[in-house]
Design an enzyme around this catalytic site. Structure first.
Site, PDB file in Angstrom:
ATOM      1  N   VAL A  13       0.745  -1.246  -0.022  1.00 29.22           N
ATOM      2  CA  VAL A  13       0.029  -0.006   0.056  1.00 29.22           C
ATOM      3  C   VAL A  13       0.720   1.268   0.037  1.00 29.22           C
ATOM      4  O   VAL A  13       0.549   2.237  -0.656  1.00 29.22           O
ATOM      5  CB  VAL A  13      -1.185   0.059   1.216  1.00 29.22           C
ATOM      6  CG1 VAL A  13      -1.721   1.239   1.151  1.00 29.22           C
ATOM      7  CG2 VAL A  13      -1.880  -1.186   1.017  1.00 29.22           C
ATOM      8  N   ARG A  38      13.774  -2.365   9.800  1.00 31.74           N
ATOM      9  CA  ARG A  38      14.813  -3.121   8.884  1.00 31.74           C
ATOM     10  C   ARG A  38      14.599  -2.729   7.669  1.00 31.74           C
ATOM     11  O   ARG A  38      15.433  -2.919   6.775  1.00 31.74           O
ATOM     12  CB  ARG A  38      14.127  -4.830   9.052  1.00 31.74           C
ATOM     13  CG  ARG A  38      12.969  -5.181   7.877  1.00 31.74           C
ATOM     14  CD  ARG A  38      12.600  -6.614   7.997  1.00 31.74           C
ATOM     15  NE  ARG A  38      11.344  -6.711   7.436  1.00 31.74           N
ATOM     16  CZ  ARG A  38      10.190  -6.594   8.269  1.00 31.74           C
ATOM     17  NH1 ARG A  38      10.284  -6.556   9.432  1.00 31.74           N
ATOM     18  NH2 ARG A  38       9.094  -6.845   7.609  1.00 31.74           N
ATOM     19  N   ARG A  97     -11.500   2.739  12.787  1.00 33.44           N
ATOM     20  CA  ARG A  97     -12.670   2.786  11.991  1.00 33.44           C
ATOM     21  C   ARG A  97     -13.825   3.070  12.519  1.00 33.44           C
ATOM     22  O   ARG A  97     -14.789   3.643  12.117  1.00 33.44           O
ATOM     23  CB  ARG A  97     -12.621   1.704  11.095  1.00 33.44           C
ATOM     24  CG  ARG A  97     -11.615   1.474   9.844  1.00 33.44           C
ATOM     25  CD  ARG A  97     -11.670   0.487   8.884  1.00 33.44           C
ATOM     26  NE  ARG A  97     -10.430   0.265   8.194  1.00 33.44           N
ATOM     27  CZ  ARG A  97      -9.826  -0.672   7.558  1.00 33.44           C
ATOM     28  NH1 ARG A  97     -10.514  -1.989   7.981  1.00 33.44           N
ATOM     29  NH2 ARG A  97      -8.943  -0.978   7.044  1.00 33.44           N
ATOM     30  N   CYS A 126     -11.003  -2.346   2.438  1.00 37.16           N
ATOM     31  CA  CYS A 126     -11.099  -2.367   0.917  1.00 37.16           C
ATOM     32  C   CYS A 126     -12.398  -3.057   0.507  1.00 37.16           C
ATOM     33  O   CYS A 126     -12.838  -2.322  -0.489  1.00 37.16           O
ATOM     34  CB  CYS A 126      -9.937  -3.360   0.582  1.00 37.16           C
ATOM     35  SG  CYS A 126      -9.666  -4.914   1.332  1.00 37.16           S
ATOM     36  N   SER A 156      -3.665 -10.261  -3.107  1.00 32.67           N
ATOM     37  CA  SER A 156      -2.800  -9.043  -2.582  1.00 32.67           C
ATOM     38  C   SER A 156      -3.499  -8.319  -1.468  1.00 32.67           C
ATOM     39  O   SER A 156      -2.752  -7.458  -0.934  1.00 32.67           O
ATOM     40  CB  SER A 156      -2.756  -8.444  -3.858  1.00 32.67           C
ATOM     41  OG  SER A 156      -3.945  -8.038  -4.364  1.00 32.67           O
ATOM     42  N   ARG A 232     -11.383 -15.794   0.160  1.00 35.17           N
ATOM     43  CA  ARG A 232     -10.172 -15.672  -0.527  1.00 35.17           C
ATOM     44  C   ARG A 232     -10.118 -16.607  -1.778  1.00 35.17           C
ATOM     45  O   ARG A 232     -10.423 -17.580  -1.678  1.00 35.17           O
ATOM     46  CB  ARG A 232      -8.872 -15.799   0.255  1.00 35.17           C
ATOM     47  CG  ARG A 232      -7.704 -15.406  -0.161  1.00 35.17           C
ATOM     48  CD  ARG A 232      -7.507 -14.021  -0.153  1.00 35.17           C
ATOM     49  NE  ARG A 232      -7.055 -13.538   1.410  1.00 35.17           N
ATOM     50  CZ  ARG A 232      -7.284 -12.245   1.362  1.00 35.17           C
ATOM     51  NH1 ARG A 232      -7.504 -11.245   0.547  1.00 35.17           N
ATOM     52  NH2 ARG A 232      -7.045 -11.907   2.748  1.00 35.17           N
ATOM     53  N   HIS A 239     -10.521  -7.113  -6.050  1.00 34.61           N
ATOM     54  CA  HIS A 239     -11.542  -8.031  -5.253  1.00 34.61           C
ATOM     55  C   HIS A 239     -12.934  -8.057  -6.036  1.00 34.61           C
ATOM     56  O   HIS A 239     -13.336  -6.922  -6.571  1.00 34.61           O
ATOM     57  CB  HIS A 239     -11.772  -7.302  -3.912  1.00 34.61           C
ATOM     58  CG  HIS A 239     -10.869  -7.608  -2.923  1.00 34.61           C
ATOM     59  ND1 HIS A 239      -9.772  -8.424  -2.985  1.00 34.61           N
ATOM     60  CD2 HIS A 239     -10.778  -6.979  -1.626  1.00 34.61           C
ATOM     61  CE1 HIS A 239      -9.085  -8.270  -2.025  1.00 34.61           C
ATOM     62  NE2 HIS A 239      -9.500  -7.519  -1.135  1.00 34.61           N
TER      63      HIS A 239
END
Length: 329
Positions: A13, A38, A97, A126, A156, A232, A239
């Protein structure tokens, strides 16, 4: 011009944020890229500039006007620090949210809710974004009594790891090797998994409850009847959703198509005679929500069926957040 920070800049994202800021010519003075320890020190090219990724810490938000959070644990750790430094946070995680003090915004649906933010604006899930963009014109046209949605969600949606797992399993299958599953609970290649996120109340998953509760909040209809099943599927990107609606008032399919055709951010792709309908392969890397297979549900008096597809990394995440930032400007 605002100073902008991206938290989670090296993830799927975060990388999309960079692309969309450029594509939409979003005005940026300084762009500050933040990520985990990292990833710190990595170099990213953006609009001809070399930018070094810095570790996300509470003091990295000094002088920042808008902070785009790509999601994950960084939101609960650092969003308040960003607000305390004077930034407006647009957050892509689920952390805020359903907080009644935090607006949950889809610019085509409820842009006015941006006005009452107190430093944090939440980006919806999403699947919720894709659904409400398609439902809003119908809500305005005929009211909505009940929604039954089943989703077909690309790998994804689980991040870069989801993409890599499907690709690795496909390669292994062609070589006759064992298909290892780590990101998903089972093999995703050649399979469907009817579980996204953890199981919660009533044996619904967290993803399913997100679609219910977030939609009620965005539409300001807390008692809207919604039920969801989220699945999924072995698709890389975009989607898809099968949505069944019971409206408050009787409307024709022609009226629904007309309302959707005029709606911002929606493309009606619905021509059975020519075998035209939305598909994830063709919606990938676009910002619109595609609607097709629009037809009457003859099993109830005021029923409709829709097939809806949208790129969940763009409109379902990064693009929606940048659109919120545009509203702020």
């Amino acid at each position: 011009m605002p100073n902008v920070a991206i938290v989670g800049a090296t993830g799927a994202v975060g990388q999309e944020f960079l692309k969309i800021l450029s594509e939409r010519n979003f005005p940026v003075n300084e762009l500050r890229l933040l990520a985990t320890k990292r990833s710190a020190g990595k170099s990213v090219t953006w609009q001809g500039r070399e930018l070094e990724v810095q570790e996300t810490t509470a003091d990295r938000f000094k002088g920042i006007d808008i902070a785009l959070f790509a999601g994950g644990s960084a939101s609960t750790e650092y969003a308040q620090a960003a607000v305390d430094s004077g930034a407006v946070v647009i957050d892509n995680s689920s952390a805020f949210r359903l907080d009644p003090k935090v607006p949950l915004v889809v610019p085509e649906v409820n842009p006015e809710d941006v006005r009452w933010h107190q430093g944090i604006i939440a980006n919806p899930n999403c699947s919720t974004i894709i659904m409400v963009v398609a439902l809003k014109p119908i809500l305005d046209l005929a009211g909505i009594r009940r929604v039954v949605v089943s989703t077909y969600q690309a790998v994804s949606g689980a991040g870069r790891e989801g993409i890599e797992e499907l690709e690795n399993q496909m390669r292994a299958w062609t070589k006759g090797e064992d298909l290892a599953a780590q990101t998903f609970p089972y093999q995703i290649a050649f399979n469907l998994i009817p579980r996204i996120d953890v199981f919660q109340e009533g044996d619904y998953t967290k993803e399913e409850w997100k679609m219910v509760k977030e939609t009620q909040k965005i539409f300001h209809v807390p008692d809207m009847a919604i039920t969801a099943t989220t699945v999924r599927v072995p698709v890389l990107r975009s989607h898809s959703e099968s949505i069944n609606i019971e409206t408050e008032r009787k409307v024709t399919v022609a009226q629904v198509k007309e309302a959707l055709s005029k709606a911002k951010g929606v493309i009606v792709e619905d021509n059975p005679a020519e075998d035209r309908y939305p598909m994830p392969w063709f919606s990938a890397d676009t910002d619109e929500v595609y609607v097709g297979r629009i037809r009457e549900d003859f099993s109830i008096a005021q029923g409709l069926n829709l097939w809806v597809v949208g790129d969940q990394i763009r409109k379902g995440a990064a693009t929606n957040a940048v659109q919120i930032a545009e509203l702020l400007l």
